[in-house]
Design a protein around this motif. Structure first.
Motif, mmCIF file in Angstrom:
data_model
loop_
_atom_site.group_PDB
_atom_site.id
_atom_site.type_symbol
_atom_site.label_atom_id
_atom_site.label_comp_id
_atom_site.label_asym_id
_atom_site.label_seq_id
_atom_site.Cartn_x
_atom_site.Cartn_y
_atom_site.Cartn_z
ATOM 1 N N ASP A 9 -8.692 4.027 0.840
ATOM 2 C CA ASP A 9 -8.176 3.974 -0.427
ATOM 3 C C ASP A 9 -8.026 2.379 -0.730
ATOM 4 O O ASP A 9 -8.490 2.110 -1.891
ATOM 5 C CB ASP A 9 -6.812 4.654 -0.458
ATOM 6 N N TYR A 10 -7.669 1.704 0.027
ATOM 7 C CA TYR A 10 -7.796 0.345 -0.123
ATOM 8 C C TYR A 10 -8.611 -0.423 1.184
ATOM 9 O O TYR A 10 -8.592 -0.042 2.145
ATOM 10 C CB TYR A 10 -6.335 -0.204 0.009
ATOM 11 N N VAL A 34 0.956 -1.194 -0.087
ATOM 12 C CA VAL A 34 0.006 0.128 0.227
ATOM 13 C C VAL A 34 0.895 1.379 -0.084
ATOM 14 O O VAL A 34 0.411 2.256 -0.847
ATOM 15 C CB VAL A 34 -0.783 0.106 1.206
ATOM 16 N N SER A 44 -8.630 -6.335 -8.900
ATOM 17 C CA SER A 44 -8.287 -6.409 -7.646
ATOM 18 C C SER A 44 -6.813 -7.189 -7.457
ATOM 19 O O SER A 44 -6.487 -7.795 -8.427
ATOM 20 C CB SER A 44 -9.280 -7.499 -6.961
ATOM 21 N N GLN A 77 -9.460 -1.325 -5.557
ATOM 22 C CA GLN A 77 -9.353 -0.755 -4.105
ATOM 23 C C GLN A 77 -9.107 -2.257 -3.321
ATOM 24 O O GLN A 77 -8.811 -1.913 -1.962
ATOM 25 C CB GLN A 77 -10.590 -0.040 -3.485
ATOM 26 N N LEU A 96 -6.620 2.555 4.736
ATOM 27 C CA LEU A 96 -6.843 1.233 4.874
ATOM 28 C C LEU A 96 -8.117 0.791 5.338
ATOM 29 O O LEU A 96 -8.146 1.144 6.580
ATOM 30 C CB LEU A 96 -5.490 0.581 5.162
ATOM 31 N N ILE A 134 -7.476 -5.506 -1.659
ATOM 32 C CA ILE A 134 -6.116 -6.495 -1.423
ATOM 33 C C ILE A 134 -6.733 -7.519 -0.739
ATOM 34 O O ILE A 134 -7.160 -7.388 0.550
ATOM 35 C CB ILE A 134 -5.129 -5.440 -0.552
#
Lengths: 292, 334, 403
Positions: free
Chosen positions: C229-230, C166, C277, C256, C175, C258
């Motif tokens: 963001d993720y 990230v 992804s 976005q 996150l 993970i």
């Protein structure tokens, strides 16, 4: 404001959809228990069987999810009839048959769990269906997948149909008469054994329907069988065994409790909250809320 | 009971005790079979406790494995974190399980038999959630490994870990003690009260018997045995996780009771001895063993409705020539 | 029952083929004598039978290849399976039978957290070597470990790697964590939270579901209002797919996401919606650096099982080769010598060439790939390497973060 609305709508839809599926499975369980005194510990496996068969038809044969679901629910009728004829009916006259049935259905649950684990369990660890109705419909700021809308409508439709049937149809009323008092029903000329068989078939069908709808709305794995079995039992106890109305109301209450508490606390607390709520209700009204 | 039965019964018990004590020695150098023997003794202990409630009071506590878990976790924490001796920690763990068992049994005072059973199923799933949710005491679902074997100090011989055949012998003794306790309780006036409560609690109450008190006592003893079994299990297997004490374990223990014959002393022993080793012995049939297990249960229920022992006992009696009155199977004592 | 004429014909044909093949194949010396036994304790039935079965099949392929090429020390290698029913007590019983009855050289096989830890306890207490192919708990190599070696990088370290990823993608980014309450998930998120502070990544949401949860809509909506963001998604079992879909439903973009790990069935479950992804892994058929062993594994596995192998299958496959190499280094099947050979080993993973070196606790020098999904079909997918990182097992205090 939009954020609040977004979360609020997510609570309403989640409460409705989980509640309706809970209610459907619990209704199936309560019909069987109310009539025959059969606490079906294998109901979670029946639920799972419904979902897995739909998954097979859709992913293996390329069938549309709705058609597959309809076929599987239809197939539950001969399935239940065979089981009734081959096993269930032998215990209709046993005095403490609820316990005998718990043993038998635990045996059945073990058999089905064994079959699933050595077949489906070795193929994959998640069963996911393509959307039955692709796309998303916006409810204000909240995007609601059309498949879930479809599942929700079918579940509510089935519950309404079940309700009308039990209130208005001749057989449905006979079934309710057996729920209330077997001996009196027999004296009034109700074929009690016939009703038992009918209740087992109807209850199984409803549980299968719950399983197929669940499979359309969520990805699932083999652990869902036991979680669902326990939730269904819990709803039945609180709602009052034999009461379909109780199953529907309590099923929705459970669904909404979980969804609402999720907003304020973490999801573990949410799950815990309805288990505790159930115990409290039991202590206050041990026979269930909707028993006559 | 006629006198003609006393001799075979005493002989049978003596034989059984001798067999139980000899078995671990006989398989001592085949550690795998010794382990199965040990696990079976643990289940004999557990089924005895379950039987006291489910067989004699009609209340089926399906949170039983959760209680065993409480016994196990309390004991393991005392031993591994506080350095308490197993022989002190185990009774404490058992008492903790017993107290929780009595509290969780409170709904039973209000619930009619079978509703209690179903709600205990829910209590069990709540307990499992708690075990996972409080990793400080349970290490969550990773479980606690390398649990040390209990140590024994013998005067003049020093301290040694209780391992190998000695552990299995200890489990044999613990299992026999548990059966003995349950036998004593059911043979006493209490036992008669418990059965009376099972048959008709309202009538029993009307006769001036304190139904609540006896149920609480039954819950206490039964949960005590659950906790004790849990503590032994943890230190015998050397590993515990919430999965060791989940709803399937509860259901399994109860199945052994019902399979052997509820409400008899020998029935649950028979159930445990037949069912507990199955998953281990059918290793090579791993694809089919759950199915075999399930089919066995269904067949026994259909053909021997009062359980293996509960159904064979009246026949055995008849063969021995005792003029036993025809009673409802499963509701008599041995 | 006597064999039918058809079966007999088939047998004759097979024999003839075997003779022909024997003449054509390079003349590897037939391994003979007492086999070198690997006790393979696995989830062949029960809740996680899929992982046990897929892992065992991959190990079997390695066993066959090794034996076709002359075995180890001139002896055949044998992977002896024992089912643990996804149940720790059963795993201990299995360890016992393999240790005392079959007298195996080493234990291996578990793919599930608690079964691996149960076997770990047995191995350490009874001084049996234990090579863990796929279980990521730091505790399997906690300080003081003598007999256990972990091939898969530890899960707290994955958390470290995720934050590093990230940090590279979006320095100072935010996150969200959404996961099920399993020990594996707890370990990964402990690593993420620890490293996030140090990497100036803000964790804006930390949502944990109990085991058995089925719906995440409300949580997805909540997470959407925080707009990280993720999102790190780690559901347990099929719930992982449900969470992913429900997050996509409320408007998160695939790029976005993970996922700390991606098994084949998981990736297929996420489906075409998830193209874009990211997922973490240790081996993927889409990687560029595949050698002949890797391609052989992929082909044979696909022919046998109908789907492509991923990191789990690769770990199980290469663990058998690792054991073979250690036996050769030890020059004998003495357990202590074998253990010492593993401790001293400095080799490369057979399929990828990534180094295998164990530290004093049996933890491996760690690494991780992050892949981005390019395409998902009915039973295959394609992805692209987005990030690779290697690190020392104790780069962050893993044993304190997941005790």
């Amino acid at each position: 404001m939009d954020a609040l609305l977004l979360i609020g709508l997510s609570v309403v839809t989640t409460g409705l959809i989980t509640g309706a599926i809970f209610a459907l499975v619990a209704a199936g369980v309560t019909i069987v228990y109310g009539a025959i005194w059969l606490p079906n510990a294998a109901n979670g496996q029946f639920f799972m069987l419904g979902g897995l068969l739909v998954w097979s038809l859709v992913t293996g044969w390329g069938m549309s999810p709705l058609l597959a679901a309809a076929l599987v629910v239809a197939a539950s009728v001969p399935f239940a009839l065979v089981l009734e004829k081959g096993l269930i009916r032998y215990f209709y006259d046993v005095p403490d048959r609820n316990i005998v049935y718990l043993v038998v259905t635990l045996g059945l649950a073990q058999i089905f769990a064994g079959i699933f684990s050595s077949t489906y369990g070795r193929w994959t660890d998640n069963y996911s269906l393509p959307a039955a109705w692709p796309g998303i419909v916006m409810i204000g700021p909240f995007p609601f997948p059309k498949t879930r809308l479809l599942v929700l409508s079918i579940a509510l439709g089935l519950l309404a149909g079940l309700f009308v049937f039990l209130r208005l149809h001749r057989v449905g009323r006979a079934l309710r008469a057996v729920f209330q008092n077997r001996e009196a029903a027999a004296l009034r000329g109700v074929n009690v054994r016939g009703i038992y068989r009918f209740a087992f078939v109807l209850g199984t069908l409803v549980v299968f329907a719950g399983g197929t709808l669940f499979a359309m709305a969520y990805s699932f794995d083999l652990t869902a069988a036991w979680s669902m079995a326990i939730v269904a039992f819990a709803i039945m106890i609180v709602g009052g065994p034999g009461s379909v109305l109780g199953s529907v109301v309590i099923g929705l209450v459970f669904g909404f409790t979980q969804a609402i508490v999720s907003v304020f606390a973490n999801p573990t607390i949410a799950t815990f909250s309805y288990l505790v709520a159930m115990l409290v209700i039991l202590l206050v009204k041990p026979s269930g809320l909707f028993t006559r | 009971m006629t006198d003609r039965l006393r001799v075979p019964r005493v002989a049978g018990v003596v034989l059984l005790v001798a067999l139980a004590l000899a078995l671990p020695v006989a398989v001592a150098d085949r550690r795998f079979y010794a382990f199965i023997v040990g696990i079976t003794f643990l289940h004999v202990l557990w089924t005895a406790g379950m039987n006291l409630l489910s067989g004699f009071t009609g209340l089926i506590p399906l949170m039983y494995a959760g209680l065993a878990g409480i016994g196990a976790y309390v004991t393991v924490n005392l031993v591994m974190s506080a350095g308490v001796s197993f022989w002190l920690a185990m009774p404490l763990g058992a008492v903790a399980a017993a107290v929780v068992g009595v509290v969780l049994g409170l709904p039973a005072l209000r619930l009619r038999g079978f509703y209690f059973t179903l709600s205990s199923l829910v209590i069990q799933s709540a307990l499992t959630l708690l075990f996972v949710y409080f990793p400080r005491f349970t290490q969550g679902d990773t479980g606690i490994s390398q649990i040390p074997a209990p140590t024994v100090t013998l005067p003049g011989l020093g301290t040694a870990a209780l391992t190998g055949v000695w552990f299995e012998e200890t489990l044999a003794v613990a299992a026999m003690l548990a059966v003995l306790v349950v036998w004593r309780v059911t043979r006493s006036r209490w036992g008669a009260y418990l059965v009376a409560i099972r048959e008709d609690d309202v009538l029993t109450e009307a006769l001036g018997i304190d139904v609540t008190r006896f149920r609480v006592i039954a819950f206490f003893i039964s949960s005590l045995l659950a906790g004790m079994g849990g503590a032994f299990y943890a230190h015998y297997v050397a590993f515990v996780s919430p999965r060791s004490f989940d709803v399937l374990t509860s259901l399994n223990i109860w199945l052994m009771v019902a399979f052997g014959g509820r409400g008899t002393i020998a029935g649950p022993i028979v159930g445990a001895v037949i069912l507990a080793p199955i998953p281990y012995l059918l290793q090579d049939l791993y694809l089919y063993k759950d199915i075999i297990y399930g089919v066995l249960i269904v067949l026994v229920t259909v053909f021997l409705p009062a359980g293996v022992w509960g159904s064979l006992l009246p026949r055995l009696r008849a063969r021995l020539g005792a003029a036993a009155p025809a009673r409802v199977p499963g509701k008599e004592f041995v | 029952m006597p064999p039918s004429p058809r079966a007999r014909r088939a047998l004759a044909l097979a024999l003839a083929l075997a003779v022909v093949a024997g003449g054509v194949l390079p003349a590897a010396a037939q391994p003979r004598g007492e086999p070198v036994k690997i006790g393979w304790i696995s989830e062949l039935s029960g809740t996680w039978a899929f992982f046990g079965a897929t892992c065992f099949d991959a190990a079997k392929i390695a066993e066959e290849e090794i034996n076709a090429r002359g075995g180890v020390l001139g002896r055949p290698i044998a992977v002896l399976p024992q089912d643990n029913r996804t149940d720790p007590a059963q795993a201990v019983a299995a360890a016992r039978v393999l240790d005392s009855q079959d007298k195996v050289l080493t234990l291996s096989g578990p793919t599930s957290s608690d079964t691996a830890l149960a076997v770990y306890g047995y191995a350490e207490q009874n001084k049996v070597p234990f090579v863990v192919p796929v279980a990521a708990f730091p505790r399997l190599t906690r300080p003081g470990t003598q007999w256990t070696f972990r091939v898969e990088p530890d899960a707290v370290g994955w958390g470290y790697a995720i934050v590093k990823f990230v940090e590279k993608q979006k320095p100072g980014g935010t996150l969200g964590l959404i996961y099920s309450d399993y020990a594996l998930q707890r370990a990964i998120t402990a690593g993420i939270k620890h490293q996030a502070e140090r990497s100036k990544i803000q964790v804006v949401s930390d949502i944990v579901f109990p085991q058995g949860a089925t719906d995440a809509t409300v949580q997805a909506a909540q997470l959407k209002t925080r707009n990280p963001d993720y999102v790190v998604v780690i559901g347990g079992g099929a719930f992982d797919v449900t969470i992913t879909n429900q997050l996509l439903d409320v408007g998160f973009r695939p790029a976005q996401f993970i996922h700390p790990f991606g098994t084949v069935k998981q990736i297929l479950g996420w489906g075409a919606r998830s193209v874009g992804s990211y997922y973490g892994t240790f081996f993927d058929h889409s990687l560029a650096n595949l050698n002949d062993y890797a391609r052989g594994l992929i082909e044979k596995f696909k022919a046998r099982k109908g789907y492509i192998p991923a990191y789990i299958e690769n770990f199980c496959y290469s663990t058998v080769y690792l054991i073979k190499e250690a036996v050769e280094k030890a020059g004998s099947t003495d357990r202590t010598k074998f253990r010492d050979a593993l401790r001293a080993i400095d080799t490369k993973e057979i399929t990828t060439g990534i180094p295998i070196v164990f530290d004093k606790n049996g933890a491996r020098k760690e690494y991780m790939y992050f892949m981005q999904i390019q395409e998902v079909g009915k039973d295959t997918y394609r992805s692209r390497e987005a990030f690779y990182i290697e690190w020392d097992p104790e780069v962050i205090p893993v044993y304190q973060l997941a005790p």
